[in-house]
Write a protein that holds these residues in place. Structure first.
Motif, mmCIF file in Angstrom:
data_model
loop_
_atom_site.group_PDB
_atom_site.id
_atom_site.type_symbol
_atom_site.label_atom_id
_atom_site.label_comp_id
_atom_site.label_asym_id
_atom_site.label_seq_id
_atom_site.Cartn_x
_atom_site.Cartn_y
_atom_site.Cartn_z
ATOM 1 N N VAL A 93 -41.977 -30.080 5.620
ATOM 2 C CA VAL A 93 -41.461 -31.416 5.401
ATOM 3 C C VAL A 93 -40.721 -31.945 6.708
ATOM 4 N N ALA A 94 -39.790 -31.258 6.968
ATOM 5 C CA ALA A 94 -38.544 -31.582 7.966
ATOM 6 C C ALA A 94 -39.359 -31.101 9.370
ATOM 7 N N GLY A 95 -40.099 -30.134 9.385
ATOM 8 C CA GLY A 95 -40.637 -29.925 10.818
ATOM 9 C C GLY A 95 -41.807 -30.841 11.477
ATOM 10 N N TYR A 96 -42.572 -31.504 10.287
ATOM 11 C CA TYR A 96 -43.349 -32.725 10.330
ATOM 12 C C TYR A 96 -42.695 -33.829 10.804
ATOM 13 N N MET A 97 -41.535 -34.150 10.317
ATOM 14 C CA MET A 97 -40.691 -35.262 10.563
ATOM 15 C C MET A 97 -40.157 -35.207 11.836
ATOM 16 N N ILE A 98 -39.847 -34.112 12.358
ATOM 17 C CA ILE A 98 -39.493 -33.755 13.912
ATOM 18 C C ILE A 98 -40.857 -34.092 14.735
ATOM 19 N N THR A 99 -41.889 -33.506 14.404
ATOM 20 C CA THR A 99 -42.923 -33.692 15.070
ATOM 21 C C THR A 99 -43.427 -34.929 15.629
ATOM 22 N N MET A 100 -43.350 -35.998 14.368
ATOM 23 C CA MET A 100 -43.639 -37.237 14.385
ATOM 24 C C MET A 100 -42.681 -38.233 15.016
ATOM 25 N N PHE A 101 -41.535 -37.598 15.440
ATOM 26 C CA PHE A 101 -40.492 -38.732 16.060
ATOM 27 C C PHE A 101 -41.217 -39.403 17.247
ATOM 28 N N ALA A 102 -40.816 -40.617 17.346
ATOM 29 C CA ALA A 102 -41.335 -41.528 18.404
ATOM 30 C C ALA A 102 -42.806 -41.494 18.762
ATOM 31 N N ALA A 103 -43.687 -40.956 17.721
ATOM 32 C CA ALA A 103 -45.119 -41.078 17.927
ATOM 33 C C ALA A 103 -45.659 -42.376 17.205
ATOM 34 N N PRO A 104 -47.017 -42.881 17.591
ATOM 35 C CA PRO A 104 -47.377 -43.899 17.207
ATOM 36 C C PRO A 104 -47.912 -43.463 15.604
ATOM 37 N N ILE A 105 -47.945 -44.557 14.852
ATOM 38 C CA ILE A 105 -48.171 -44.228 13.508
ATOM 39 C C ILE A 105 -49.840 -44.708 13.250
ATOM 40 N N THR A 106 -50.619 -43.923 13.829
ATOM 41 C CA THR A 106 -51.856 -44.203 13.518
ATOM 42 C C THR A 106 -52.594 -42.807 12.954
ATOM 43 N N TRP A 107 -53.601 -42.904 12.102
ATOM 44 C CA TRP A 107 -54.295 -41.773 11.612
ATOM 45 C C TRP A 107 -54.477 -40.864 12.687
ATOM 46 N N GLN A 108 -54.908 -41.150 14.120
ATOM 47 C CA GLN A 108 -55.140 -40.076 14.845
ATOM 48 C C GLN A 108 -53.863 -39.311 15.314
ATOM 49 N N TRP A 109 -52.921 -40.071 15.528
ATOM 50 C CA TRP A 109 -51.631 -39.389 16.055
ATOM 51 C C TRP A 109 -51.037 -38.681 14.788
ATOM 52 N N LEU A 110 -51.115 -39.246 13.620
ATOM 53 C CA LEU A 110 -50.619 -38.495 12.418
ATOM 54 C C LEU A 110 -51.240 -37.261 12.248
ATOM 55 N N LEU A 111 -52.731 -37.018 12.600
ATOM 56 C CA LEU A 111 -53.643 -35.893 12.365
ATOM 57 C C LEU A 111 -53.270 -34.719 13.607
ATOM 58 N N ALA A 112 -53.067 -35.477 14.711
ATOM 59 C CA ALA A 112 -52.771 -34.634 15.976
ATOM 60 C C ALA A 112 -51.445 -34.055 15.546
ATOM 61 N N GLY A 113 -50.383 -34.695 15.236
ATOM 62 C CA GLY A 113 -48.932 -34.100 14.875
ATOM 63 C C GLY A 113 -49.229 -33.008 13.791
ATOM 64 N N PHE A 114 -49.997 -33.119 12.679
ATOM 65 C CA PHE A 114 -50.567 -32.241 11.501
ATOM 66 C C PHE A 114 -50.989 -31.155 12.228
ATOM 67 N N VAL A 115 -51.877 -31.167 13.011
ATOM 68 C CA VAL A 115 -52.537 -29.838 13.517
ATOM 69 C C VAL A 115 -51.825 -29.198 14.270
ATOM 70 N N LEU A 116 -51.107 -29.798 15.193
ATOM 71 C CA LEU A 116 -50.017 -29.138 16.401
ATOM 72 C C LEU A 116 -48.959 -28.387 15.396
ATOM 73 N N PHE A 117 -48.443 -29.146 14.257
ATOM 74 C CA PHE A 117 -47.321 -28.363 13.793
ATOM 75 C C PHE A 117 -47.984 -27.400 12.769
ATOM 76 N N ARG A 118 -49.104 -27.381 12.124
ATOM 77 C CA ARG A 118 -49.528 -26.394 11.566
ATOM 78 C C ARG A 118 -49.937 -24.989 12.313
ATOM 79 N N ILE A 119 -50.321 -25.290 13.430
ATOM 80 C CA ILE A 119 -50.563 -24.483 14.584
ATOM 81 C C ILE A 119 -49.520 -23.454 14.748
ATOM 82 N N PHE A 120 -48.385 -24.121 15.195
ATOM 83 C CA PHE A 120 -47.127 -23.793 15.679
ATOM 84 C C PHE A 120 -46.635 -22.997 14.494
ATOM 85 N N ASP A 121 -46.641 -23.361 13.432
ATOM 86 C CA ASP A 121 -46.116 -22.841 12.062
ATOM 87 C C ASP A 121 -46.736 -21.747 11.537
ATOM 88 N N ILE A 122 -48.216 -21.573 11.576
ATOM 89 C CA ILE A 122 -49.043 -20.364 11.320
ATOM 90 C C ILE A 122 -48.894 -19.363 12.192
#
Length: 165
Positions: A93-122
């Motif tokens: 939860v905290a890691g994704y909050m960091i990922t999304m700081f100052a990013a646009p809140i659109t489904w595309q950017w939310l998904l991009a941040g989700f995928v990027l964070f999961r890649i780094f985390d996994i």
């Protein structure tokens, strides 16, 4: 097959306990499969709500989520008797909050941040893997995901710059 884990190892936990509730990512960490992914998904509504704050407020809430997360994850790990149990997903939860700081809140950017964070985390590239293996306690639970969030944030900001958003 039931969606949520009903493991004897989780018996010491209660979703009525606010520390356990947060550590388990509002219950998402109880998913039988990919609890970290479900924990990250549980962070999406949190990020959506935080997007209503000014950037300074977003930073303060994220900082508190990280600092308090050290205690939350340590306490829950101690209650379980297991360091960094899969069900503990507050770090995602905290890691994704960091990922999304100052990013646009659109489904595309939310998904991009989700995928990027999961890649780094996994995948846990160095130095994330080093933190995961060498830092104990609540700080150890949180540190690798905080760094995964920071690296995901850098990638997001680079993409925003590249696409001139």
């Amino acid at each position: 097959m039931k969606f949520f884990a009903k493991s004897p190892a989780l018996a010491p936990l209660s979703l009525r306990n606010p520390i356990h509730f947060l550590a388990l990512g509002f219950g998402s960490g109880l998913a039988r499969v990919a609890p970290g992914t479900f924990g990250t998904a549980a962070a999406i509504p949190v990020v959506l709500l935080m997007s209503l704050l000014p950037q300074s407020g977003y930073v303060v809430v994220t900082f508190l989520a990280c600092v308090l997360g050290i205690y939350i994850c340590h306490k829950t790990s101690k209650d379980l008797g297991v360091h960094d149990h899969k069900a503990i997903v507050w770090d995602e939860v905290a890691g994704y909050m960091i990922t999304m700081f100052a990013a646009p809140i659109t489904w595309q950017w939310l998904l991009a941040g989700f995928v990027l964070f999961r890649i780094f985390d996994i995948l846990k590239p160095w130095p994330i893997r080093w933190l995961d293996r060498n830092v104990d306690g609540g700080l150890g639970v949180m540190a690798d995901d905080i760094l995964a969030g920071v690296l995901s944030f850098v990638c997001m900001q680079a993409a925003l710059f590249y696409f001139n958003v």
